[in-house]
Write an enzyme that holds these catalytic residues in place. Sequence first.
Site, PDB file in Angstrom:
ATOM      1  N   LYS A  64      -4.538  24.527  38.579  1.00  0.00           N
ATOM      2  CA  LYS A  64      -5.364  23.477  39.187  1.00  0.00           C
ATOM      3  C   LYS A  64      -6.176  24.022  40.331  1.00  0.00           C
ATOM      4  O   LYS A  64      -7.327  23.691  40.505  1.00  0.00           O
ATOM      5  CB  LYS A  64      -4.473  22.407  39.833  1.00  0.00           C
ATOM      6  N   LYS A  76      -3.246  32.866  35.523  1.00  0.00           N
ATOM      7  CA  LYS A  76      -2.692  31.666  34.885  1.00  0.00           C
ATOM      8  C   LYS A  76      -3.662  30.498  35.018  1.00  0.00           C
ATOM      9  O   LYS A  76      -4.460  30.443  35.970  1.00  0.00           O
ATOM     10  CB  LYS A  76      -1.332  31.317  35.495  1.00  0.00           C
ATOM     11  N   LYS A  97      -0.605  31.321  47.658  1.00  0.00           N
ATOM     12  CA  LYS A  97      -1.390  30.159  48.091  1.00  0.00           C
ATOM     13  C   LYS A  97      -2.016  30.350  49.464  1.00  0.00           C
ATOM     14  O   LYS A  97      -2.915  29.605  49.830  1.00  0.00           O
ATOM     15  CB  LYS A  97      -0.521  28.897  48.072  1.00  0.00           C
TER      16      LYS A  97
END
Length: 332
Positions: free
Chosen positions: A198, A195, A112
């Site tokens: 969002k 994957k 992230k």
Amino acid sequence: RPRVLSGIQPTADSFHFGNYLGAVRQWVALQDDHEAFYCVVDLHAITVEYDPKALRERTRRSAAQLLAAGIDPERSTLFVQSQVPEHAQLAWVMSCITGMGEASRMTQFKDKTAKGGADRATVGLFTYPILQAADILVYQADRVPVGEDQRQHVELTRDLAQRFNHRFGKTFRVPEAYIVKETAKIFDLQDPSSKMSKSSSSAAGIIDLLDEPKASAKKIRSAVTDSGRDVVFDEENKPGVANLLTIYSALTGRKISELEDEYAGRGYGDFKKDLADVVVEFVTPFREKTLTYLDDKAQLDAILAAGAERARAVTEPTLAKVYDRLGFVPGP
Ligand code: AQP
């Protein structure tokens, strides 16, 4: 009955197929023979930039989607994380037995922060897995149904539970990840090497459960497939087709081999068209149910408040025991 705990972040307007097939579907199934605790983890959602108004709305939308998916608030304890203060309290304790080195090895944080750099991330995002460990341990959960991306965090939770037990005396049950192999990782429709997510999938790569059903059908029809025309499950050479077969099989309960037989020699077009119909059939009632739950916010908030109260009946004694073990003087 064994106990199960899991959570989902209210970080988007809708759950996507990865969240649903990787996790929420299992939550629904596990209610039958487990004592289940399911939460919308709003404390986790504030680890990244967000809008408070949107958070409140998305928290309710998440709860409504869990109800629409089949979580029964009578059988399962459904609540919002911030309404149960013991999560945050135990997280502090857990952070004091976590090494900087082991926290630094968490790949989700690395992923992230890959773009913006760790310096621009919050301390909360870094300690996210420690709060997650507290979420699980405060319920003495036996099983944690999650997608593959959460395996490492559950491993950390196990390590922390064992460490605490070793140092302060047996206090926590050591939980296990409950990961259903077939749907542990749903991939992006446009980039089947990553994957479905969002934060990183393109609009065309992700199917949101609350999307217009017609839009979802279109996304399936334009999903990336591979050269060739055989509908076969080959994750290495045909990851796009394999992903669609996984989704098809999960939504219909039909075996992948059966689907391969059915589409043998018929090409991708037919296959994708039929899957688009299957998806529409699934999302249409799901969307309607969710919107109905959202129509009555007072009722929804009452369900969540009742859930938080039931949750606290479990978390308060756990925290009291932990504080005692730690050597804190008993309070009023
Ligand atoms: N693609 C996926 N396949 C299978 N399971 C998945 N999960 C998420 N993506 C997939 C599982 O969904 C549950 C809830 O996840 P979350 O609340 O942590 O959601 P998330 O991680 O914020 O969802 P995203 O899309 O993965 O968000 P970003 O992109 O922000 O990281 C978890 O059990 C998770 O494993």
